[in-house]
Design a protein around this motif. Sequence first.
Motif, PDB file in Angstrom:
ATOM      1  N   GLU A 115       7.984  -2.575   5.068  1.00 56.76           N
ATOM      2  CA  GLU A 115       7.891  -2.929   3.646  1.00 56.76           C
ATOM      3  C   GLU A 115       8.958  -3.960   3.259  1.00 56.76           C
ATOM      4  O   GLU A 115       8.651  -4.973   2.617  1.00 56.76           O
ATOM      5  N   ARG A 119       8.214  -7.838   2.048  1.00 55.54           N
ATOM      6  CA  ARG A 119       8.701  -8.403   0.774  1.00 55.54           C
ATOM      7  C   ARG A 119       9.413  -9.731   0.987  1.00 55.54           C
ATOM      8  O   ARG A 119       9.172 -10.708   0.301  1.00 55.54           O
ATOM      9  N   SER A 138       1.695  -9.098   4.265  1.00 60.43           N
ATOM     10  CA  SER A 138       1.534  -7.631   4.304  1.00 60.43           C
ATOM     11  C   SER A 138       0.749  -7.210   5.542  1.00 60.43           C
ATOM     12  O   SER A 138       1.083  -6.212   6.182  1.00 60.43           O
ATOM     13  N   ALA A 142       2.101  -4.811   8.339  1.00 59.46           N
ATOM     14  CA  ALA A 142       1.507  -3.458   8.453  1.00 59.46           C
ATOM     15  C   ALA A 142       0.599  -3.295   9.671  1.00 59.46           C
ATOM     16  O   ALA A 142       0.478  -2.193  10.224  1.00 59.46           O
ATOM     17  N   PHE A 158      -2.172   4.299   0.262  1.00 63.66           N
ATOM     18  CA  PHE A 158      -1.240   3.353  -0.362  1.00 63.66           C
ATOM     19  C   PHE A 158      -0.081   3.025   0.601  1.00 63.66           C
ATOM     20  O   PHE A 158       0.493   3.924   1.195  1.00 63.66           O
ATOM     21  N   LEU A 159       0.251   1.740   0.729  1.00 63.77           N
ATOM     22  CA  LEU A 159       1.395   1.355   1.563  1.00 63.77           C
ATOM     23  C   LEU A 159       2.593   0.933   0.709  1.00 63.77           C
ATOM     24  O   LEU A 159       3.653   1.494   0.794  1.00 63.77           O
ATOM     25  N   TRP A 160       2.404  -0.118  -0.104  1.00 62.67           N
ATOM     26  CA  TRP A 160       3.481  -0.578  -0.980  1.00 62.67           C
ATOM     27  C   TRP A 160       2.905  -1.487  -2.051  1.00 62.67           C
ATOM     28  O   TRP A 160       1.737  -1.893  -2.004  1.00 62.67           O
ATOM     29  N   ARG A 161       3.759  -1.796  -3.025  1.00 66.11           N
ATOM     30  CA  ARG A 161       3.341  -2.642  -4.138  1.00 66.11           C
ATOM     31  C   ARG A 161       4.266  -3.847  -4.135  1.00 66.11           C
ATOM     32  O   ARG A 161       5.480  -3.691  -3.985  1.00 66.11           O
ATOM     33  N   ILE A 162       3.685  -5.024  -4.280  1.00 67.95           N
ATOM     34  CA  ILE A 162       4.518  -6.232  -4.338  1.00 67.95           C
ATOM     35  C   ILE A 162       4.139  -7.013  -5.591  1.00 67.95           C
ATOM     36  O   ILE A 162       2.950  -7.253  -5.854  1.00 67.95           O
ATOM     37  N   ALA A 170      -1.285  -4.004  -5.133  1.00 64.15           N
ATOM     38  CA  ALA A 170      -1.085  -2.726  -4.439  1.00 64.15           C
ATOM     39  C   ALA A 170      -1.680  -2.891  -3.049  1.00 64.15           C
ATOM     40  O   ALA A 170      -2.850  -3.276  -2.894  1.00 64.15           O
ATOM     41  N   HIS A 172      -2.874  -1.463   0.516  1.00 64.36           N
ATOM     42  CA  HIS A 172      -3.396  -0.212   1.079  1.00 64.36           C
ATOM     43  C   HIS A 172      -3.812  -0.400   2.532  1.00 64.36           C
ATOM     44  O   HIS A 172      -4.248  -1.483   2.921  1.00 64.36           O
TER      45      HIS A 172
END
Length: 318
Positions: A115, A119, A138, A142, A158-162, A170, A172
């Motif tokens: 993550e 970012r 991403s 991932a 869900f993995l992370w939100r950027i 979001a 996924h």
Amino acid sequence: MEPERVTSASAPGKVILFGEHAVVYGEPSLSLALDRRIHVQARRAQTTSVNGEPLDPQRHAYIDRAIDLASDHGAVALTTRSELPSSGGVGSSAALSVAVVAAVGSLSGRVVGPEGIARRAFEAEYATQGSASPNDTSVAAAGGAVLLAPALRADQEFLWRIGKGERAWAVHRVHLPELPLVVVNTGSRSRTTEQVARVRRFIERNAFGRDVIAEIGRVTMEGVEALKDGDLRRTGSLMTRNHELLHMLGVDSPQLSRLCDLARRVPGTYGAKLTGAGGGGSLIVLTEDRDAVLAAVAKEGVTSFAAKASRTGVEVTG
Ligand code: PMV
């Protein structure tokens, strides 16, 4: 004397199954990491270099920014090796940004986990391109199949939100069966920055352009459903529809369009579309007969391969 520390990292390329360009404006996208990767080694040095040459901030724009975002600002010597075609469409710049952030971050003891790497690599891409979605970075971080959506989806992992400016994505993980895909690289260089700017100009001037973006979003979510149902026929025709919509946005090229037509005429082919920024670069073909597609495009002087997905995202050693 302490032995010199060397860190290594690698990250996969990707294909976008649905949603390129529209994802920049917050629509969903679905992508798949490939089993072809970019490898980076990093070690401390007196001056920063890439493959033995001094870093050139223009030529090595992604690397320059990725180092800035990941390092403790000491100079580093990088060695890179790529298994990806460099002429675009299969995420080589994102894989490179991710692998550089991972290798340099590890050397500096700063960046931990996919993550954090995703970012920083997104920031590097955004700064270099002037505009971008966190899609490619991403997926490279991932691995596997990744869905970006404007909001969290309860039906996906869900993995992370950027976020960036007023937008947020979001990210996924989606579980997909192995897909019979062929990647065709036209060899004609595609510049993501130019293609993204072209679409921006078009949609700023035309309400129709904004409708096309929204329609790509709908096609993408239908594609996710079709894949969940294991319906390759429907998935293929949605891919072809996605290509037509990208054509309307002006990111198709005569060569891409001819190759898509050629592939679609091969018996057993469900659909074909450009993948990535377009204007050149690559296309993907969903087909039951990969050998026949590979043979059909072989006469066109392009590079093609049966795509194998990879669940492995960024990997750091050392
Ligand atoms: O051609 P590529 O691999 O750089 O893919 C670009 C994907 C876009 O949606 C066009 C841009 C983005 O940042 O999402």
